[in-house]
Design an enzyme around this catalytic site. Structure first.
Site, mmCIF file in Angstrom:
data_model
loop_
_atom_site.group_PDB
_atom_site.id
_atom_site.type_symbol
_atom_site.label_atom_id
_atom_site.label_comp_id
_atom_site.label_asym_id
_atom_site.label_seq_id
_atom_site.Cartn_x
_atom_site.Cartn_y
_atom_site.Cartn_z
ATOM 1 N N MET A 244 -6.984 -6.029 -6.367
ATOM 2 C CA MET A 244 -7.789 -7.087 -6.976
ATOM 3 C C MET A 244 -8.735 -6.481 -8.018
ATOM 4 O O MET A 244 -9.701 -7.124 -8.438
ATOM 5 C CB MET A 244 -8.579 -7.847 -5.929
ATOM 6 N N HIS B 268 -11.554 1.765 -7.290
ATOM 7 C CA HIS B 268 -12.366 2.875 -6.791
ATOM 8 C C HIS B 268 -11.434 3.940 -6.205
ATOM 9 O O HIS B 268 -10.197 3.800 -6.292
ATOM 10 C CB HIS B 268 -13.380 2.364 -5.760
ATOM 11 N N HIS C 45 -8.396 2.804 -4.063
ATOM 12 C CA HIS C 45 -7.237 2.336 -4.838
ATOM 13 C C HIS C 45 -6.505 3.516 -5.479
ATOM 14 O O HIS C 45 -5.274 3.575 -5.487
ATOM 15 C CB HIS C 45 -7.694 1.406 -5.976
ATOM 16 N N GLY D 170 -3.642 0.140 1.841
ATOM 17 C CA GLY D 170 -4.620 0.961 2.557
ATOM 18 C C GLY D 170 -4.772 0.496 3.998
ATOM 19 O O GLY D 170 -4.738 -0.695 4.280
ATOM 20 N N ASP E 12 -7.484 -2.241 5.349
ATOM 21 C CA ASP E 12 -7.182 -3.640 5.685
ATOM 22 C C ASP E 12 -6.012 -3.666 6.673
ATOM 23 O O ASP E 12 -4.894 -4.080 6.338
ATOM 24 C CB ASP E 12 -6.849 -4.410 4.414
ATOM 25 N N SER F 45 -15.336 0.275 -0.794
ATOM 26 C CA SER F 45 -14.898 -1.103 -0.988
ATOM 27 C C SER F 45 -15.545 -1.648 -2.255
ATOM 28 O O SER F 45 -16.683 -1.301 -2.576
ATOM 29 C CB SER F 45 -15.338 -1.961 0.210
ATOM 30 N N SER F 46 -14.825 -2.510 -2.952
ATOM 31 C CA SER F 46 -15.393 -3.140 -4.143
ATOM 32 C C SER F 46 -16.637 -3.933 -3.761
ATOM 33 O O SER F 46 -17.543 -4.117 -4.578
ATOM 34 C CB SER F 46 -14.367 -4.073 -4.781
ATOM 35 N N ARG F 47 -16.685 -4.418 -2.531
ATOM 36 C CA ARG F 47 -17.822 -5.235 -2.090
ATOM 37 C C ARG F 47 -19.071 -4.406 -1.814
ATOM 38 O O ARG F 47 -20.161 -4.974 -1.670
ATOM 39 C CB ARG F 47 -17.441 -6.069 -0.863
HETATM 40 P P1 AMP Z 1 -8.190 -4.827 -2.809
HETATM 41 O O1 AMP Z 1 -8.360 -4.529 -4.254
HETATM 42 O O2 AMP Z 1 -9.453 -4.886 -2.038
HETATM 43 O O3 AMP Z 1 -7.260 -5.996 -2.558
HETATM 44 O O4 AMP Z 1 -7.408 -3.573 -2.207
HETATM 45 C C1 AMP Z 1 -6.173 -3.162 -2.735
HETATM 46 C C2 AMP Z 1 -5.583 -2.123 -1.831
HETATM 47 O O5 AMP Z 1 -6.443 -0.996 -1.754
HETATM 48 C C3 AMP Z 1 -5.377 -2.624 -0.399
HETATM 49 O O6 AMP Z 1 -4.129 -2.146 0.099
HETATM 50 C C4 AMP Z 1 -6.525 -1.989 0.335
HETATM 51 O O7 AMP Z 1 -6.270 -1.780 1.702
HETATM 52 C C5 AMP Z 1 -6.656 -0.670 -0.391
HETATM 53 N N1 AMP Z 1 -7.988 -0.111 -0.191
HETATM 54 C C6 AMP Z 1 -9.186 -0.700 -0.450
HETATM 55 N N2 AMP Z 1 -10.199 0.103 -0.106
HETATM 56 C C7 AMP Z 1 -9.630 1.233 0.398
HETATM 57 C C8 AMP Z 1 -10.147 2.450 0.940
HETATM 58 N N3 AMP Z 1 -11.461 2.677 1.040
HETATM 59 N N4 AMP Z 1 -9.269 3.390 1.364
HETATM 60 C C9 AMP Z 1 -7.937 3.163 1.280
HETATM 61 N N5 AMP Z 1 -7.394 2.047 0.781
HETATM 62 C C10 AMP Z 1 -8.217 1.100 0.342
#
Ligand code: AMP
Length: 290
Positions: free
Chosen positions: A30, A34, A37, A147, A150, A185-187
């Site tokens: 999304m 970071h 990702h 990752g 999640d 986390s982006s959050r």
């Molecule tokens: P998102 O952009 O939050 O939808 O995450 C995209 C992908 O990055 C998902 O498969 C997440 O599980 C993975 N991800 C997010 N944060 C982390 C992290 N700290 N370590 C490993 N994978 C991550």
């Protein structure tokens, strides 16, 4: 790096790559990229060529009171990171490309989607499964990288892949953390300085649970108690759930015997953070990976 905005063009690229017998790796995100990702991208680059990434802030996985409109969208910086990592193409569709007028078909992974994250965020996993299905259909990856951060999401995607006979292998990558243990986390960008400090309590709780496991304790209630003790010492934290579940069913367990997760969802102020620890049999013992 090429930026692809339409499904038709992305499909064309994927079709060509497949015709050339190339191995497509895919990293769906999304955005607000970071180190978590980028670890997925790095792994994909090691194992596949071409590697495609997507950035799509998927509206159907956000609840009405969630952070869709204020979700960070630093697109320029994201493109720079993906370019530097030598990603071959970025799939960057508009919401109307994925959900055109009249869109009415959804993917629902039953059971698994109703618990824990699904219970706290009704409709969330229906949105996730639907968009990931559409992305898989568009990008046609041989390998897709997710990752373990999640954990429930990955489990649901794996179930969808199995149930719908999709030709993609799901690769689960470790959780990338900040130096003080906070899962990236982006959050995390929502956290004020004092909240950012408090947020390490999720990691500290998992470490406490791991200590109990190492001491031979298997009773889920005892592990939960150890985690709750950490949260009680942190006034900015409100626990949404702190559960020990079976890694296959995501149902709570009474005793930890096989592959399981300690799962956390915790509000730090108004920001909801998740984290987890994987518990696996290792010979006679259990190994806990944070
Ligand atoms: P998102 O952009 O939050 O939808 O995450 C995209 C992908 O990055 C998902 O498969 C997440 O599980 C993975 N991800 C997010 N944060 C982390 C992290 N700290 N370590 C490993 N994978 C991550």
């Amino acid at each position: 790096m090429e930026t692809v905005r339409t499904i038709a063009w992305m499909k064309e690229k994927a079709r060509e790559a497949r015709l050339d017998q190339r191995v497509i790796g895919f990293v769906p995100t999304m955005g607000a990229l970071h180190a978590g990702h980028m670890a997925l991208v790095k792994r994909a680059k090691k194992e596949c060529a071409p590697v495609y990434a997507s950035i799509f802030v998927n509206p159907t996985q956000f609840g009405p009171s969630e952070d869709l409109s204020r979700y960070p969208r630093p697109l320029e910086a994201d493109i720079e990171k993906l370019t530097e990592a030598e990603v071959d193409a970025l799939f960057l569709p508009e919401a109307a490309e994925i959900y055109p007028k009249g869109f009415s078909t959804y993917v629902q992974v039953e059971g698994l989607s109703d618990r824990l994250e699904g219970k706290s965020r009704p409709g969330h996993f229906r949105g996730v499964a639907t968009v990931v299905m559409k992305l898989f259909e568009t990008v046609e990856p041989h390998f897709a990288y997710f990752g373990r951060k999640d954990a429930q999401q990955v489990r649901i995607i794996q179930q969808m892949v199995k149930d719908l006979n999709l030709d993609v292998e799901i690769v689960v990558c470790p959780i990338v953390r900040e130096a003080d243990g906070l899962a990236i986390s982006s959050r995390n960008t929502y956290l004020r300085a004092d909240e950012r400090k408090a947020a390490t309590v999720l990691y500290r709780a998992l470490v406490a649970a791991r200590r109990e496991i190492a001491a031979g304790r298997r009773d889920a209630l005892e592990l939960q108690r150890a985690m709750r003790k950490e949260f009680q010492g942190e006034p900015l934290a409100t626990v949404n759930y702190a559960e020990i579940v079976d890694a296959g069913s995501f149902e709570p367990v009474v005793r930890v015997t096989g592959r399981s997760y300690a799962l956390l969802a915790v509000y730090i102020g108004k920001t909801r953070l998740i984290d987890n620890m994987l518990i696996e049999p290792a010979g006679e013992e259990l190994a806990a990976t944070i």
